[in-house]
Design an enzyme around this catalytic site. Sequence first.
Site, PDB file in Angstrom:
ATOM      1  N   HIS A  38      26.859   7.182  49.501  1.00 45.86           N
ATOM      2  CA  HIS A  38      26.616   8.527  50.011  1.00 45.86           C
ATOM      3  C   HIS A  38      27.171   9.533  49.000  1.00 45.86           C
ATOM      4  CE1 HIS A  38      26.029  11.822  52.590  1.00 45.86           C
ATOM      5  NE2 HIS A  38      27.314  12.064  52.755  1.00 45.86           N
ATOM      6  N   CYS A  78      25.957  11.596  58.313  1.00 42.07           N
ATOM      7  CA  CYS A  78      25.630  11.149  56.954  1.00 42.07           C
ATOM      8  C   CYS A  78      25.325   9.650  56.880  1.00 42.07           C
ATOM      9  CB  CYS A  78      26.773  11.477  55.996  1.00 42.07           C
ATOM     10  SG  CYS A  78      27.163  13.218  55.951  1.00 42.07           S
ATOM     11  N   ASN A 135      25.592  17.333  49.170  1.00 39.34           N
ATOM     12  CA  ASN A 135      25.542  16.385  50.294  1.00 39.34           C
ATOM     13  C   ASN A 135      24.391  16.789  51.238  1.00 39.34           C
ATOM     14  OD1 ASN A 135      26.002  14.898  52.612  1.00 39.34           O
ATOM     15  ND2 ASN A 135      28.191  15.377  52.728  1.00 39.34           N
TER      16      ASN A 135
END
Length: 330
Positions: free
Chosen positions: A257, A117, A287
Amino acid sequence: MKIPKPLVEIVATGRYLPERVLTNRDLEKMVDTTDQWIVERTGIRERRLAEPEMLAAEMGARAACQAMERAGLHPGEVDLLVGATATPDRWLPSTACDMQAILGTKNAAAFDIQAACTAFIYAVTVAEGFLAAGRAEIALVVCTEKMSSITDWEDRSTCVLFGDGAGAAVLRRSANSRGILSSYLRSDGRLGDLLYRPAGGVKIPLDHKVLDEKGHLMKMEGREVFKAAVRSMAEACDVALQRAGLRAEDIDLLIPHQANMRIIEATAKYAGLPMAKVYVNVDRYGNMSSATLPVALDEALEQGRIRPGSHVLMVAFGAGFTWGSLVLRC
Ligand code: UT7
């Protein structure tokens, strides 16, 4: 502390999101969960899912095309293509090379970064280094994720969290005061087994047993990842701000994020920024791993949340563990 002069700037961005929407109500029919649980514990309402035949490289190429078009670039002008994905279409060659073939960026050196990520922060920082050192003139960073392909759709603790998408950015040396003011990269490989895919690589090659036991799909210790994400993103905000010579009040937009609304709120609170200055799209996309940050940046630019002169703080955390941050003057 003096504000550093940026050497490299992001001149254009692009994104691609699959059309198919998977809502929490849809998930209620697939696993033992509720819309209420997902919204309260994560902030996610829906996510996008790529069709089975859609490849990660194709999604990335679509985002990259948009970014190149907005930058007014011909594919032959790109001399560095940094790809990032945790969901490559195949192990060899890199997804960056597959995207290069689709895009026709024939004069580029292409390679992938694997930092889960956090990979957008890593990829931008790597590209910045190439450009600042004069080793490249125009860089394309492309993050693309088909998270649905490594998701266990029977595991309610992970399948509600992720989505598919791609984001891209064009970078070049800055000829003005706009650009990357600071960045910070960290990792701790000792924590790798808290978010990982156990099998399918050299260590545990794919076989029928692995497939039956779903060893090739993503596993996560959610609570541990949550705690580390909050701690690490707070640290990363501090360091990027300090290196940029800025304070929280100088930041116009925080783009964290987008894994969980509670992590986003904790990060904003720690950084001393009101939620009005935080970009949020976790409710719409979940996500998307490395694609999350460039998609959010692209949307924020399009919506006018970022204006000429704005200071933007981006921060991420992911498998590895990896974490990092950067400050941009736009
Ligand atoms: O990008 C970096 C990668 N990922 C992250 O940053 C994610 C980090 N972690 C998280 O976001 C959160 O830990 C989760 C959303 C994954 C889980 O939330 P939580 O508040 O930490 O829940 P939990 O894991 O402590 O589970 C609480 C309960 C459990 O039931 P029991 O044991 O208390 O009876 C779970 O079984 O919630 C249950 N649960 C669910 N219930 C309904 C877990 N998933 C679900 C679900 N629906 N989808």
